[in-house]
Design a protein around this motif. Structure first.
Motif, PDB file in Angstrom:
ATOM      1  N   ALA A 541      51.729  62.934  31.756  1.00  0.00           N
ATOM      2  CA  ALA A 541      52.311  63.352  33.042  1.00  0.00           C
ATOM      3  C   ALA A 541      51.213  63.442  34.098  1.00  0.00           C
ATOM      4  CB  ALA A 541      53.009  64.702  32.878  1.00  0.00           C
ATOM      5  N   PRO A 542      50.709  62.312  34.571  1.00  0.00           N
ATOM      6  CA  PRO A 542      49.596  62.328  35.538  1.00  0.00           C
ATOM      7  C   PRO A 542      50.061  62.681  36.944  1.00  0.00           C
ATOM      8  CG  PRO A 542      50.310  60.082  35.146  1.00  0.00           C
ATOM      9  CD  PRO A 542      51.109  60.943  34.206  1.00  0.00           C
ATOM     10  N   ARG A 543      49.139  63.247  37.714  1.00  0.00           N
ATOM     11  CA  ARG A 543      49.381  63.396  39.145  1.00  0.00           C
ATOM     12  C   ARG A 543      49.227  62.034  39.814  1.00  0.00           C
ATOM     13  NH1 ARG A 543      45.114  67.851  40.966  1.00  0.00           N
ATOM     14  NH2 ARG A 543      43.778  66.196  40.113  1.00  0.00           N
ATOM     15  N   MET A 544      49.769  61.904  41.023  1.00  0.00           N
ATOM     16  CA  MET A 544      49.733  60.617  41.694  1.00  0.00           C
ATOM     17  C   MET A 544      48.297  60.183  42.002  1.00  0.00           C
ATOM     18  SD  MET A 544      51.477  58.059  42.549  1.00  0.00           S
ATOM     19  CE  MET A 544      53.188  58.581  42.629  1.00  0.00           C
ATOM     20  N   GLN A 545      47.399  61.157  42.296  1.00  0.00           N
ATOM     21  CA  GLN A 545      46.021  60.749  42.604  1.00  0.00           C
ATOM     22  C   GLN A 545      45.345  60.126  41.386  1.00  0.00           C
ATOM     23  OE1 GLN A 545      47.378  63.880  43.097  1.00  0.00           O
ATOM     24  NE2 GLN A 545      45.734  65.415  43.126  1.00  0.00           N
ATOM     25  N   GLU A 546      45.651  60.609  40.167  1.00  0.00           N
ATOM     26  CA  GLU A 546      45.086  60.001  38.969  1.00  0.00           C
ATOM     27  C   GLU A 546      45.749  58.655  38.674  1.00  0.00           C
ATOM     28  OE1 GLU A 546      43.522  63.056  39.627  1.00  0.00           O
ATOM     29  OE2 GLU A 546      45.142  63.961  38.462  1.00  0.00           O
ATOM     30  N   VAL A 547      47.029  58.555  38.948  1.00  0.00           N
ATOM     31  CA  VAL A 547      47.725  57.283  38.755  1.00  0.00           C
ATOM     32  C   VAL A 547      47.080  56.192  39.608  1.00  0.00           C
ATOM     33  CG1 VAL A 547      49.897  56.074  39.184  1.00  0.00           C
ATOM     34  CG2 VAL A 547      49.922  58.297  38.048  1.00  0.00           C
ATOM     35  N   ARG A 548      46.792  56.539  40.852  1.00  0.00           N
ATOM     36  CA  ARG A 548      46.219  55.542  41.762  1.00  0.00           C
ATOM     37  C   ARG A 548      44.772  55.209  41.387  1.00  0.00           C
ATOM     38  NH1 ARG A 548      48.849  58.752  46.056  1.00  0.00           N
ATOM     39  NH2 ARG A 548      50.757  57.695  46.684  1.00  0.00           N
ATOM     40  N   GLY A 598      56.708  55.633  43.121  1.00  0.00           N
ATOM     41  CA  GLY A 598      56.146  56.613  44.051  1.00  0.00           C
ATOM     42  C   GLY A 598      56.806  57.969  43.994  1.00  0.00           C
ATOM     43  N   VAL A 599      57.560  58.240  42.940  1.00  0.00           N
ATOM     44  CA  VAL A 599      58.262  59.513  42.799  1.00  0.00           C
ATOM     45  C   VAL A 599      57.881  60.120  41.453  1.00  0.00           C
ATOM     46  CG1 VAL A 599      60.506  60.652  42.711  1.00  0.00           C
ATOM     47  CG2 VAL A 599      60.179  58.653  44.169  1.00  0.00           C
ATOM     48  N   PRO A 600      57.470  61.396  41.401  1.00  0.00           N
ATOM     49  CA  PRO A 600      57.067  62.020  40.127  1.00  0.00           C
ATOM     50  C   PRO A 600      58.267  62.376  39.246  1.00  0.00           C
ATOM     51  CG  PRO A 600      56.895  63.619  41.915  1.00  0.00           C
ATOM     52  CD  PRO A 600      57.274  62.314  42.552  1.00  0.00           C
ATOM     53  N   LEU A 601      58.755  61.425  38.512  1.00  0.00           N
ATOM     54  CA  LEU A 601      59.844  61.632  37.558  1.00  0.00           C
ATOM     55  C   LEU A 601      59.274  61.679  36.130  1.00  0.00           C
ATOM     56  CD1 LEU A 601      62.466  59.179  39.095  1.00  0.00           C
ATOM     57  CD2 LEU A 601      62.416  61.678  39.293  1.00  0.00           C
ATOM     58  N   PRO A 602      60.034  62.127  35.136  1.00  0.00           N
ATOM     59  CA  PRO A 602      59.524  62.240  33.758  1.00  0.00           C
ATOM     60  C   PRO A 602      59.437  60.887  33.052  1.00  0.00           C
ATOM     61  CG  PRO A 602      61.809  62.957  33.817  1.00  0.00           C
ATOM     62  CD  PRO A 602      61.402  62.702  35.246  1.00  0.00           C
ATOM     63  N   TYR A 603      58.628  59.996  33.580  1.00  0.00           N
ATOM     64  CA  TYR A 603      58.492  58.664  32.981  1.00  0.00           C
ATOM     65  C   TYR A 603      57.949  58.755  31.559  1.00  0.00           C
ATOM     66  CZ  TYR A 603      58.774  57.486  37.946  1.00  0.00           C
ATOM     67  OH  TYR A 603      59.163  57.392  39.258  1.00  0.00           O
ATOM     68  N   GLY A 604      57.076  59.723  31.319  1.00  0.00           N
ATOM     69  CA  GLY A 604      56.506  59.870  29.989  1.00  0.00           C
ATOM     70  C   GLY A 604      57.558  60.171  28.940  1.00  0.00           C
ATOM     71  N   LYS A 605      58.494  61.045  29.275  1.00  0.00           N
ATOM     72  CA  LYS A 605      59.545  61.392  28.314  1.00  0.00           C
ATOM     73  C   LYS A 605      60.449  60.189  28.042  1.00  0.00           C
ATOM     74  CE  LYS A 605      59.692  66.330  29.383  1.00  0.00           C
ATOM     75  NZ  LYS A 605      60.515  67.467  29.873  1.00  0.00           N
ATOM     76  N   VAL A 606      60.741  59.428  29.087  1.00  0.00           N
ATOM     77  CA  VAL A 606      61.568  58.229  28.901  1.00  0.00           C
ATOM     78  C   VAL A 606      60.843  57.223  28.007  1.00  0.00           C
ATOM     79  CG1 VAL A 606      62.624  56.264  30.089  1.00  0.00           C
ATOM     80  CG2 VAL A 606      62.738  58.549  31.117  1.00  0.00           C
ATOM     81  N   TYR A 607      59.552  57.025  28.275  1.00  0.00           N
ATOM     82  CA  TYR A 607      58.772  56.085  27.477  1.00  0.00           C
ATOM     83  C   TYR A 607      58.709  56.531  26.017  1.00  0.00           C
ATOM     84  CZ  TYR A 607      54.714  53.491  25.755  1.00  0.00           C
ATOM     85  OH  TYR A 607      53.868  52.707  25.017  1.00  0.00           O
ATOM     86  N   ALA A 608      58.478  57.830  25.789  1.00  0.00           N
ATOM     87  CA  ALA A 608      58.403  58.342  24.416  1.00  0.00           C
ATOM     88  C   ALA A 608      59.728  58.156  23.695  1.00  0.00           C
ATOM     89  CB  ALA A 608      58.002  59.814  24.437  1.00  0.00           C
ATOM     90  N   ALA A 609      60.839  58.393  24.404  1.00  0.00           N
ATOM     91  CA  ALA A 609      62.151  58.224  23.785  1.00  0.00           C
ATOM     92  C   ALA A 609      62.406  56.766  23.406  1.00  0.00           C
ATOM     93  CB  ALA A 609      63.239  58.723  24.740  1.00  0.00           C
TER      94      ALA A 609
END
Length: 614
Positions: A541-548, A598-609
């Protein structure tokens, strides 16, 4: 004076607030000074860990203070606490020494105090504390606060701040009027309300900004690591602070674990494997500068020519397949990777090197290449094999026990080295997958993280990034040549230069290591879970600054790939198939999606599922 924006902001705010006052008084703990432990009582548990106190001391010390306060009904002194029967025969000097070792200045506030003194204001310290005044003064002096005009400690006067009585006593002894003093503290009850009872205005410090990916662990040693990290990060810019958080406790924990592994095998040589262990070796040398370490510049590719010369029985053939990239490759690509000079004569038929057990056609192809290496046209490859063996002999890996340090996966490099050297090595790995202990016995392949079990999903998602963050910024070793009577590694061209991203992160990591090395727990291992927790949280669950920032890291894995660098929506609208390809190639998919939308959604949980379902 540190010039980070955070430090300047708080320091300047304090100086502006104190302007016009004749005197400025400061609370001590969590205001002028910071302890490098999560909770004050953790200090007692750490005294047990460092053998400054006997087992059971921590519980007895906490109980003794509570019962002494209840019995006397007032502020107590350290001598009165140690007079309790539970601490009979225990010397309080050990606690004083431990307090002194664990203290550090709170830089922004300490700098403001120094600036107030420099512009002619009186500067005092006022604290609720059971430690004697002499001990408090020693701690202040250690942190550069030796210019104070007076120190007022509650246990000296048997009154506390929270009642307002210590503030009133302070005013009496300094002959100051309440309107002439600004008090700086961190506690709404003891500092703000207590000062108000004496008519003194209080500047209440903001609560420290929590580290973005770190939670305070339950154990005392982990708490020291996190508190040290928080106190270290207050002096760093955001990029360096991120590096300290993601890499500092992890690298120190791994290095101290390695120190323990080495101590368990007398006379063992500690050999760090290039390139992945470059940074860990630096950390080890910072922590233990008196110890000799070695850096083996060997890669699977540089060792393959020598491995190909071994008798190709079933075991050697399986090892050869494990040493090759686990990809779908043509015979021509495999021959080139093995080191044949003229791979053009080989076919473009594809072989899947991921399949186990090996298909018969793959075995036949590898056996044919091994046989070809022994023909006259294989002479250049055989020469590279001899050079590789000469380099390994030069490294002295057969002279006594060797601890081979690697980032870890399946232990393939260790197995290749053992096959070529006809000796046994001790592998020390950061993490592993299920293959490690299928191929090597646990006593010769130990792992720092996850209790030696295969690493979880989020570690493998972040592992390509972690490799870059730990690795030497250069190409891999592709061979060897003689130079001035020595075998010298030949380094291939690096596929990408990530130093603009990694350099500030390394700066922060080194700041943490140096602070830890100077503390009392240098040889105490940071718990593995404490070391890796922040990195795993950031990967998921990274912050946007780390993502970039971190998404721009390029990794090499059968090619060069960005971790998470999607194109624009406009590009994908013109070429929808490109989105599918880019997502498939991204090595950090949750971050790729977060950066794309560009929106902080739970992408990690979706990917893990999705991974679990697959």
């Amino acid at each position: 004076m540190n010039n980070t924006p955070h430090t300047n902001c708080l320091t300047l705010r304090l100086l502006h607030a104190a302007k016009g006052y004749k005197a400025v008084a400061f609370d001590i703990f969590d205001t002028l000074l910071k302890r490098d432990c999560a909770h004050p009582a953790d200090l007692f548990a750490l005294m047990e860990v460092t053998h400054q106190a006997a087992l059971g001391f921590a519980g007895a010390r906490v109980a003794a203070e509570a019962e002494t306060r209840q019995t006397l009904g007032r502020e107590v002194t350290l001598a009165e606490i140690y007079a309790h029967p539970a601490l009979q025969g225990t010397d309080p000097a050990a606690e004083c020494a431990a307090e002194l070792a664990m203290i550090a200045p709170n830089r922004p506030v300490a700098q403001a105090a120094a600036a107030c003194h420099a512009r002619g204001q009186k500067v005092y310290a006022v604290s609720d504390m059971y430690l004697p005044k002499e001990q408090i003064e020693a701690m202040l002096q250690k942190c550069g606060l030796d210019f104070l005009d007076g120190v007022f400690v509650s246990c000296e006067y048997r009154v506390q701040k929270r009642s307002g009585k210590l503030f009133k006593l302070f005013l009496q002894q300094t002959a100051l009027r309440p309107a002439e003093v600004l008090f700086v503290g961190d506690s709404p009850r003891a500092d703000f309300a207590g000062a108000a009872l004496a008519g003194i205005r209080c500047f209440l410090l903001p609560q420290p900004t929590p580290l973005p990916y770190t939670k305070t662990p339950a154990d005392a040693v982990g708490g020291v690591a996190i508190a040290t990290l928080q106190n270290c990060c207050q002096n760093l810019n955001p990029s360096a602070a991120l590096g300290a958080e993601l890499l500092g406790p992890l690298a120190v924990g791994f290095a101290t674990w390695l120190h323990g592994q080495r101590a368990a095998i007398p006379g063992a040589k500690l050999v760090f494997l290039a390139r992945d262990m470059y940074l860990v070796r630096q950390v080890y040398q910072l922590l233990y500068p008196e110890e000799e370490t070695f850096y083996l510049k060997a890669s699977r590719q540089s060792l393959l020519p020598a491995l190909l010369q071994c008798p190709m029985n079933e075991q050697a053939l399986a090892l050869l397949a494990d040493t090759l990239p686990r990809q779908q490759l043509t015979q021509r690509q495999i021959a080139a990777y093995l080191g044949f000079d003229s791979p053009k004569g080989y076919t473009t038929k594809t072989y899947d090197l991921r399949t186990r057990p090996l298909p018969c056609r793959t075995k036949e192809m590898l056996l044919a290449l091994a046989a070809h290496s022994k023909l006259p046209e294989g002479e250049p490859l055989r020469r590279r094999a001899e050079q590789a063996r000469a380099y390994l002999e030069q490294a002295g890996l057969t002279n006594g026990p060797v601890l081979l340090v690697d980032i870890g996966s399946g232990g393939t490099t260790q197995r290749v080295l053992e096959e070529l050297l006809h000796t046994q090595l001790y592998g020390c790995y950061l993490a592993c997958d299920a293959r490690l202990h299928q191929n090597l016995p646990p006593e010769r392949a130990k792992t720092f993280l996850f209790d030696g079990c295969p690493a979880p999903l989020w570690y493998w998602v972040g592992q390509p990034m972690l490799e870059v963050l730990l690795s030497e910024p250069c190409g891999s070793t592709v061979g060897y040549h003689a130079q001035a009577g020595q075998m010298v590694p030949e380094i291939g061209q690096a596929g990408a230069d990530n130093r603009a991203i990694t350099a500030p992160l390394w700066q922060g990591m080194r700041a943490f290591v140096q602070r830890w090395q100077a503390g009392p727990l240098r040889d105490v291992q940071i718990p593995p879970q404490t070391g890796i927790a922040a990195f795993l949280q950031m990967v998921q669950a990274p912050r946007m600054q780390e993502v970039r920032t971190l998404g721009e890291i390029t990794v090499e894995d059968g090619g060069s790939w960005k971790l998470a660098a999607p194109a624009s929506w406009g590009a994908y609208l013109h070429a929808p198939a490109q989105l599918k390809r880019d997502l498939a190639q991204a090595r950090w998919k949750p971050a790729f999606l977060q950066r794309l939308f560009g929106v902080p959604l739970p992408y990690g949980k979706v990917y893990a599922a999705l991974k679990h379902k697959k």
